[in-house]
Scaffold this active site. Structure first.
Site, PDB file in Angstrom:
ATOM      1  N   VAL A   1       2.469   1.795  -3.537  1.00 58.72           N
ATOM      2  CA  VAL A   1       1.522   2.259  -4.548  1.00 58.72           C
ATOM      3  C   VAL A   1       1.026   3.664  -4.224  1.00 58.72           C
ATOM      4  O   VAL A   1       0.847   4.505  -5.117  1.00 58.72           O
ATOM      5  CB  VAL A   1       0.342   1.277  -4.675  1.00 58.72           C
ATOM      6  CG1 VAL A   1      -0.729   1.821  -5.604  1.00 58.72           C
ATOM      7  CG2 VAL A   1       0.834  -0.075  -5.184  1.00 58.72           C
ATOM      8  N   GLU A   2       0.801   3.959  -2.947  1.00 57.72           N
ATOM      9  CA  GLU A   2       0.245   5.254  -2.567  1.00 57.72           C
ATOM     10  C   GLU A   2       1.236   6.401  -2.764  1.00 57.72           C
ATOM     11  O   GLU A   2       0.869   7.463  -3.276  1.00 57.72           O
ATOM     12  CB  GLU A   2      -0.194   5.211  -1.093  1.00 57.72           C
ATOM     13  CG  GLU A   2      -1.487   4.452  -0.837  1.00 57.72           C
ATOM     14  CD  GLU A   2      -2.716   5.268  -1.202  1.00 57.72           C
ATOM     15  OE1 GLU A   2      -2.600   6.254  -1.954  1.00 57.72           O
ATOM     16  OE2 GLU A   2      -3.805   4.915  -0.741  1.00 57.72           O
ATOM     17  N   SER A   3       2.499   6.211  -2.340  1.00 58.08           N
ATOM     18  CA  SER A   3       3.432   7.343  -2.326  1.00 58.08           C
ATOM     19  C   SER A   3       4.793   7.047  -2.919  1.00 58.08           C
ATOM     20  O   SER A   3       5.659   7.934  -2.920  1.00 58.08           O
ATOM     21  CB  SER A   3       3.641   7.804  -0.882  1.00 58.08           C
ATOM     22  OG  SER A   3       4.335   6.797  -0.145  1.00 58.08           O
TER      23      SER A   3
ATOM     24  N   VAL B   1       0.841  -1.199   0.000  1.00 57.12           N
ATOM     25  CA  VAL B   1       0.000   0.000   0.000  1.00 57.12           C
ATOM     26  C   VAL B   1       0.882   1.257   0.000  1.00 57.12           C
ATOM     27  O   VAL B   1       0.624   2.216  -0.745  1.00 57.12           O
ATOM     28  CB  VAL B   1      -0.941   0.000   1.216  1.00 57.12           C
ATOM     29  CG1 VAL B   1      -1.642   1.339   1.364  1.00 57.12           C
ATOM     30  CG2 VAL B   1      -1.977  -1.117   1.076  1.00 57.12           C
TER      31      VAL B   1
END
Length: 230
Positions: free
Chosen positions: A125-127, A122
């Site tokens: 993918v997020e940052s 996560v």
């Protein structure tokens, strides 16, 4: 004619002493031989023997208790009613190294019982693992946590650029979503990106391109890092 043997006084005394000493030796030997069995018998008589019923009902000896070190995972202690303020980018916060980030993720994963590879996927993918990242919607840090979500779970939004605080908040939210959706990974990821309301409205992954791409990208990262099911 045979000569008669006469006992004089000295011979008689010697004979009597010999008989007396023989009697003393015999008496002493008898006392020594008979003392041990008698003593044993007297000692046995002093100790009452347990009855058969008592021996049957006697409690078995308690086993020795073994000291076992029980490891208790500490829970996160949320700050008292933090005030939500939109934090500004903080250039002074350096990018964490891969080794440091691994330790931060593993600590949060153990505390919240969330698979560490899910937290890492996560965050990537997020940052792209940037603690200074801010989205156009206001999501902050490694796990792109919204300030409202941080407050909801007891975290200080002013500290969301801190990798440890940010990952802890994101892991707590993931744990809550895993419990809410019984481990349904698609719904967990969709709710993390679009919110629980959107998942409830569409009864699954909402038809938002951003959310659908997010779910696919996180699953692709998970497929490369682990074969375990969540």
């Amino acid at each position: 004619m045979r000569k008669r043997y006469r006992f004089d006084g000295l011979t008689l005394i010697v004979a009597l002493l010999a008989v007396f000493m023989l009697n003393v030796l015999l008496f002493s030997a008898g006392v020594l031989l008979g003392a041990a069995p008698n003593d044993v018998g007297r000692a046995s008589a002093r100790r009452p023997r347990a009855s058969v019923q008592q021996r049957r009902t006697a409690a078995p000896p308690e086993p020795r208790a073994e000291a076992r070190a029980t490891f208790v995972m500490p829970r996160w202690s949320p700050p008292a009613d933090p005030q939500i303020e939109t934090p500004q980018p903080q250039p002074e916060i350096a990018l964490v190294t891969k080794r440091d980030l691994t330790a931060v993720i593993e600590e949060a994963a153990h505390r919240e019982s969330v698979p560490p590879y899910l937290i890492a996927a996560v965050a990537r993918v997020e940052s792209n693992l940037d603690p200074r990242a801010i989205s156009h919607k206001g999501a902050i840090g490694l796990m792109q946590v919204m300030p409202e979500t941080a407050k909801r779970f007891g975290f200080d939004a002013r500290r969301l650029h801190d990798p440890v605080h940010n990952v802890a908040a994101g892991a707590t939210y993931l744990r809550w979503l895993l419990d809410r959706y019984d481990g349904d990974l698609d719904r967990v990821l969709a709710a993390y990106n679009a919110g629980e309301g959107a998942v409830a409205k569409y009864d699954g992954i909402p038809p938002y391109k951003e959310t659908q791409d997010f779910v696919k990208r996180v699953r692709a990262v998970l497929a490369k890092t682990t074969t375990s099911k969540i």
